[in-house]
Write an enzyme that holds these catalytic residues in place. Structure first.
Site, PDB file in Angstrom:
ATOM      1  N   ARG A  29       0.836  -1.201   0.000  1.00 44.01           N
ATOM      2  CA  ARG A  29       0.000   0.000   0.000  1.00 44.01           C
ATOM      3  C   ARG A  29       0.873   1.254   0.000  1.00 44.01           C
ATOM      4  O   ARG A  29       1.897   1.303   0.694  1.00 44.01           O
ATOM      5  CB  ARG A  29      -0.925   0.020   1.228  1.00 44.01           C
ATOM      6  CG  ARG A  29      -1.919  -1.108   1.219  1.00 44.01           C
ATOM      7  CD  ARG A  29      -2.991  -0.975   2.284  1.00 44.01           C
ATOM      8  NE  ARG A  29      -3.728  -2.229   2.381  1.00 44.01           N
ATOM      9  CZ  ARG A  29      -4.653  -2.619   1.514  1.00 44.01           C
ATOM     10  NH1 ARG A  29      -4.974  -1.845   0.494  1.00 44.01           N
ATOM     11  NH2 ARG A  29      -5.273  -3.784   1.653  1.00 44.01           N
ATOM     12  N   ILE A  31       2.084   4.732   1.090  1.00 46.03           N
ATOM     13  CA  ILE A  31       2.087   5.343   2.427  1.00 46.03           C
ATOM     14  C   ILE A  31       1.281   6.647   2.445  1.00 46.03           C
ATOM     15  O   ILE A  31       0.836   7.093   3.515  1.00 46.03           O
ATOM     16  CB  ILE A  31       3.547   5.593   2.892  1.00 46.03           C
ATOM     17  CG1 ILE A  31       3.648   5.686   4.399  1.00 46.03           C
ATOM     18  CG2 ILE A  31       4.159   6.812   2.203  1.00 46.03           C
ATOM     19  CD1 ILE A  31       5.068   5.625   4.922  1.00 46.03           C
ATOM     20  N   ASN A  87       4.775   6.560 -13.429  1.00 44.04           N
ATOM     21  CA  ASN A  87       5.495   7.818 -13.611  1.00 44.04           C
ATOM     22  C   ASN A  87       6.936   7.481 -13.985  1.00 44.04           C
ATOM     23  O   ASN A  87       7.568   6.633 -13.345  1.00 44.04           O
ATOM     24  CB  ASN A  87       5.460   8.642 -12.321  1.00 44.04           C
ATOM     25  CG  ASN A  87       4.055   9.090 -11.975  1.00 44.04           C
ATOM     26  OD1 ASN A  87       3.260   9.405 -12.856  1.00 44.04           O
ATOM     27  ND2 ASN A  87       3.723   9.105 -10.686  1.00 44.04           N
ATOM     28  N   VAL A  96      10.307   8.053  -6.536  1.00 43.09           N
ATOM     29  CA  VAL A  96      11.084   6.902  -6.063  1.00 43.09           C
ATOM     30  C   VAL A  96      11.674   6.205  -7.282  1.00 43.09           C
ATOM     31  O   VAL A  96      10.934   5.740  -8.161  1.00 43.09           O
ATOM     32  CB  VAL A  96      10.205   5.923  -5.250  1.00 43.09           C
ATOM     33  CG1 VAL A  96      11.011   4.691  -4.859  1.00 43.09           C
ATOM     34  CG2 VAL A  96       9.648   6.606  -4.000  1.00 43.09           C
ATOM     35  N   HIS A 100       7.784   1.196 -10.537  1.00 42.87           N
ATOM     36  CA  HIS A 100       6.570   0.736  -9.865  1.00 42.87           C
ATOM     37  C   HIS A 100       5.357   1.228 -10.633  1.00 42.87           C
ATOM     38  O   HIS A 100       5.405   2.264 -11.303  1.00 42.87           O
ATOM     39  CB  HIS A 100       6.515   1.222  -8.415  1.00 42.87           C
ATOM     40  CG  HIS A 100       6.669   2.703  -8.272  1.00 42.87           C
ATOM     41  ND1 HIS A 100       7.905   3.340  -8.342  1.00 42.87           N
ATOM     42  CD2 HIS A 100       5.756   3.691  -8.104  1.00 42.87           C
ATOM     43  CE1 HIS A 100       7.735   4.640  -8.211  1.00 42.87           C
ATOM     44  NE2 HIS A 100       6.439   4.891  -8.075  1.00 42.87           N
TER      45      HIS A 100
HETATM   46  P1  AMP Z   1       6.172   8.072  -7.734  1.00 47.05           P
HETATM   47  O1  AMP Z   1       5.975   9.517  -7.365  1.00 47.05           O
HETATM   48  O2  AMP Z   1       5.436   7.621  -8.950  1.00 47.05           O
HETATM   49  O3  AMP Z   1       7.646   7.729  -7.769  1.00 47.05           O
HETATM   50  O4  AMP Z   1       5.524   7.248  -6.553  1.00 47.05           O
HETATM   51  C1  AMP Z   1       6.187   6.987  -5.363  1.00 47.05           C
HETATM   52  C2  AMP Z   1       5.143   6.644  -4.352  1.00 47.05           C
HETATM   53  O5  AMP Z   1       5.775   5.980  -3.291  1.00 47.05           O
HETATM   54  C3  AMP Z   1       4.418   7.860  -3.774  1.00 47.05           C
HETATM   55  O6  AMP Z   1       3.024   7.771  -4.054  1.00 47.05           O
HETATM   56  C4  AMP Z   1       4.719   7.762  -2.280  1.00 47.05           C
HETATM   57  O7  AMP Z   1       3.619   8.117  -1.468  1.00 47.05           O
HETATM   58  C5  AMP Z   1       5.087   6.294  -2.117  1.00 47.05           C
HETATM   59  N1  AMP Z   1       5.969   5.978  -0.991  1.00 47.05           N
HETATM   60  C6  AMP Z   1       7.089   6.657  -0.629  1.00 47.05           C
HETATM   61  N2  AMP Z   1       7.636   6.050   0.453  1.00 47.05           N
HETATM   62  C7  AMP Z   1       6.862   4.984   0.752  1.00 47.05           C
HETATM   63  C8  AMP Z   1       6.899   3.986   1.756  1.00 47.05           C
HETATM   64  N3  AMP Z   1       7.866   3.937   2.689  1.00 47.05           N
HETATM   65  N4  AMP Z   1       5.919   3.039   1.777  1.00 47.05           N
HETATM   66  C9  AMP Z   1       4.946   3.069   0.847  1.00 47.05           C
HETATM   67  N5  AMP Z   1       4.852   3.995  -0.130  1.00 47.05           N
HETATM   68  C10 AMP Z   1       5.798   4.947  -0.182  1.00 47.05           C
END
Ligand code: AMP
Length: 114
Positions: A29, A31, A87, A96, A100
């Site tokens: 999920r 965060i 993205n 990140v 994903h």
């Molecule tokens: P993106 O902006 O497409 O790279 O998506 C990265 C996603 O990772 C964002 O929606 C964040 O909320 C999510 N995220 C960042 N850190 C964590 C974490 N520790 N656990 C779960 N989701 C995370």
């Protein structure tokens, strides 16, 4: 990669709310969810983004869609609809650098980028 937050979640070094795991794909999920359902479909293999994927990753990328479809079907999301987003690059909002796929559902999503 040692400094990758998603690699650390996959390795169990930091907590994640897992909803699916197999030998190649992990789903947890988000965060900071933007919808009632907000899952991150993530390959165990560290690939920074879709740009860094190669033809050797073709089956793995296809499997991400299969896992998304199966989870959406299991959760009854295919009738209400769901959105899959990858993205790619900072300019597209990637924060990140571990490939994903976002699976988002459970709220009206009328807004469109195109
Ligand atoms: P993106 O902006 O497409 O790279 O998506 C990265 C996603 O990772 C964002 O929606 C964040 O909320 C999510 N995220 C960042 N850190 C964590 C974490 N520790 N656990 C779960 N989701 C995370």
């Amino acid at each position: 990669m040692t400094d990758c937050i998603f690699c650390k979640i996959i390795a169990g070094e930091i907590p994640g709310q897992f909803v699916y795991r197999d030998d190649e794909i992990v789903v947890f999920r988000d965060i900071n969810p933007t919808a009632p359902v907000h899952l991150l479909i993530t390959p165990r293999k560290h690939i920074a983004s879709n740009t860094e994927a190669t033809s050797a990753d073709e089956a793995l990328l296809g499997k991400m869609f299969t896992v998304a479809r199966n989870l959406a079907t299991e959760q009854g999301l295919n009738t209400s609809g769901y959105r899959l987003i990858i993205n790619t690059g900072a300019g597209a909002g990637q924060t990140v650098l571990h490939l994903h796929m976002h699976l988002i559902a459970g709220k009206p999503m009328g807004e469109r980028l195109l």
